[in-house]
Design a protein around this motif. Sequence first.
Motif, PDB file in Angstrom:
ATOM      1  N   LYS A   1      -6.426 -12.494   1.684  1.00 19.01           N
ATOM      2  CA  LYS A   1      -6.666 -11.056   1.060  1.00 19.01           C
ATOM      3  C   LYS A   1      -6.321 -11.433  -0.396  1.00 19.01           C
ATOM      4  CE  LYS A   1      -6.040  -7.807   4.858  1.00 19.01           C
ATOM      5  NZ  LYS A   1      -5.208  -6.691   5.183  1.00 19.01           N
TER       6      LYS A   1
ATOM      7  N   SER B   1      -9.426 -11.236  -3.355  1.00 17.61           N
ATOM      8  CA  SER B   1      -9.230 -10.430  -4.346  1.00 17.61           C
ATOM      9  C   SER B   1      -9.471 -10.955  -5.624  1.00 17.61           C
ATOM     10  CB  SER B   1      -7.925  -9.540  -4.204  1.00 17.61           C
ATOM     11  OG  SER B   1      -7.608  -8.698  -5.372  1.00 17.61           O
TER      12      SER B   1
ATOM     13  N   ARG C   1     -11.998  -1.957   7.881  1.00 13.74           N
ATOM     14  CA  ARG C   1     -11.246  -1.344   6.945  1.00 13.74           C
ATOM     15  C   ARG C   1      -9.941  -1.156   7.281  1.00 13.74           C
ATOM     16  NH1 ARG C   1     -15.410   3.117   4.212  1.00 13.74           N
ATOM     17  NH2 ARG C   1     -16.662   1.566   2.893  1.00 13.74           N
ATOM     18  N   HIS C   2      -8.981  -1.120   6.146  1.00 15.91           N
ATOM     19  CA  HIS C   2      -7.599  -1.208   6.658  1.00 15.91           C
ATOM     20  C   HIS C   2      -6.902  -0.164   5.919  1.00 15.91           C
ATOM     21  CE1 HIS C   2      -7.967  -5.078   8.742  1.00 15.91           C
ATOM     22  NE2 HIS C   2      -8.781  -5.446   7.754  1.00 15.91           N
ATOM     23  N   ASP C   3      -7.483   0.964   5.917  1.00 16.79           N
ATOM     24  CA  ASP C   3      -6.979   2.107   5.056  1.00 16.79           C
ATOM     25  C   ASP C   3      -6.441   3.526   5.717  1.00 16.79           C
ATOM     26  OD1 ASP C   3      -9.395   3.199   5.754  1.00 16.79           O
ATOM     27  OD2 ASP C   3     -10.220   3.026   3.697  1.00 16.79           O
TER      28      ASP C   3
ATOM     29  N   ALA D   1      -3.591   6.116   5.255  1.00 21.28           N
ATOM     30  CA  ALA D   1      -3.312   6.046   3.806  1.00 21.28           C
ATOM     31  C   ALA D   1      -3.455   7.458   3.327  1.00 21.28           C
ATOM     32  CB  ALA D   1      -3.934   4.999   2.911  1.00 21.28           C
TER      33      ALA D   1
ATOM     34  N   ARG E   1      -5.575   7.175  -2.010  1.00 26.52           N
ATOM     35  CA  ARG E   1      -5.349   5.606  -1.829  1.00 26.52           C
ATOM     36  C   ARG E   1      -6.647   5.097  -0.909  1.00 26.52           C
ATOM     37  NH1 ARG E   1       0.085   2.460   0.413  1.00 26.52           N
ATOM     38  NH2 ARG E   1      -1.001   0.182   0.282  1.00 26.52           N
ATOM     39  N   ALA E   2      -6.976   5.913   0.095  1.00 26.65           N
ATOM     40  CA  ALA E   2      -8.098   5.486   0.772  1.00 26.65           C
ATOM     41  C   ALA E   2      -9.335   5.294   0.243  1.00 26.65           C
ATOM     42  CB  ALA E   2      -8.083   6.501   2.229  1.00 26.65           C
TER      43      ALA E   2
ATOM     44  N   TRP F   1     -10.061   4.777  -3.006  1.00 27.02           N
ATOM     45  CA  TRP F   1     -10.062   3.363  -3.676  1.00 27.02           C
ATOM     46  C   TRP F   1     -10.253   2.397  -2.997  1.00 27.02           C
ATOM     47  CZ3 TRP F   1     -12.086   4.242  -8.074  1.00 27.02           C
ATOM     48  CH2 TRP F   1     -11.587   5.418  -9.133  1.00 27.02           C
ATOM     49  N   SER F   2      -9.605   2.510  -1.877  1.00 22.19           N
ATOM     50  CA  SER F   2      -9.593   1.293  -0.911  1.00 22.19           C
ATOM     51  C   SER F   2     -11.240   1.103  -0.524  1.00 22.19           C
ATOM     52  CB  SER F   2      -8.693   1.480   0.335  1.00 22.19           C
ATOM     53  OG  SER F   2      -8.795   0.532   1.286  1.00 22.19           O
TER      54      SER F   2
ATOM     55  N   ARG G   1     -13.431  -0.268  -3.319  1.00 25.44           N
ATOM     56  CA  ARG G   1     -13.046  -1.674  -3.424  1.00 25.44           C
ATOM     57  C   ARG G   1     -13.659  -2.472  -2.314  1.00 25.44           C
ATOM     58  NH1 ARG G   1      -7.580  -4.751  -5.388  1.00 25.44           N
ATOM     59  NH2 ARG G   1      -8.395  -6.967  -5.442  1.00 25.44           N
ATOM     60  N   HIS G   2     -13.710  -1.898  -1.226  1.00 24.89           N
ATOM     61  CA  HIS G   2     -14.014  -2.563  -0.016  1.00 24.89           C
ATOM     62  C   HIS G   2     -15.671  -2.715  -0.117  1.00 24.89           C
ATOM     63  CE1 HIS G   2     -16.148  -2.474   4.119  1.00 24.89           C
ATOM     64  NE2 HIS G   2     -15.177  -3.234   4.533  1.00 24.89           N
TER      65      HIS G   2
END
Length: 323
Positions: free
Chosen positions: A8, A12, A185-187, A190, A194-195, A197-198, A201-202
């Motif tokens: 990861k 990134s 996805r891994h949010d 959260a 935070r979810a 922006w995750s 970005r995803h």
Amino acid sequence: MTDTLERKRTRSVEVEALAVILVLLVIFRESISGFIDGAALQTWITVFVSVLVQAVPFLVFGVLLSAVIAVFVPRSFWARALPRHPALAVPAASVAGVVLPGCECGAVPIAGSLIRRGVTPAAALAFLLAAPAINPIVLTATAVAFPGNPEMVLARGLASLVVAVLMGWLWLRLGKTEWIRLPHRHDEGASKGRAFWSACRHDVVHAGGFLVVGAAAAATINVVVPEAWLQTLAADPVLSVLALAVLAVLLSICSEADAFVAASLSQFSLTSRLVFLVVGPMVDLKLISMQAGVFGRGFAVRFAPATFVVAVLAAVGAGAVLL
């Protein structure tokens, strides 16, 4: 677990490095071009950067809207907003796409979020095709580009809406759930911020990366295909339709700008140029690449060719009746 975290971090860093390179290419494109002697290479860079400059703002808009849908819109909303019967949800979703002022770059991640929120894939795919093809900005641009042919606006809007509905219904009939493989996805769990922006970005990683690949392919085609071929193809009614259909796929022009390109191809018939306008927002190199990134390669290799055929037939039919 350690290997997963390391992968990861590596991904990134790679994405951030790519973003920096692209920004530098856009900012210093004139200076870079001055050091390049080959006219073909200069053309390649110009087209590559132009596709990105056109597409990135709408991609960002789509990613932000996608994140809003994924994080802040409750699942129950879609159950109330769309008809429960999938066959009726398809035209409803197509009409909803009309009011979204965006292009295909933004519609792809939005469609992915709709599927994640429980919308039937057929309706989400109909939205994916309708949103970039017949929103008010695109139709207004078409009217400006063809001031002497206002019927082009009606023909484009009608043909594109027909394609979106037919492809949605075709998916209901023949599509399979396993063909769509949305990246995990891994949010979960959260906070909403935070979810959000995750999710942003995803989608930037998956859709933006494939956008770069599609832009590079479109730039390469622009350099390789001789312009003289267009003059020869324009004289044949059938070949001219096929030529502009394929050209729309290869050029990968944003839907907000393609009407002006079509208007400049004055050697071709109005029907041929209508095919260009209908096919382009639904099937082009960068869109196919982005679909492969968001929905999976298995989906893209089936959906794109079927959409191409339906779009050509619908545009030719609309041209025969309205132009």
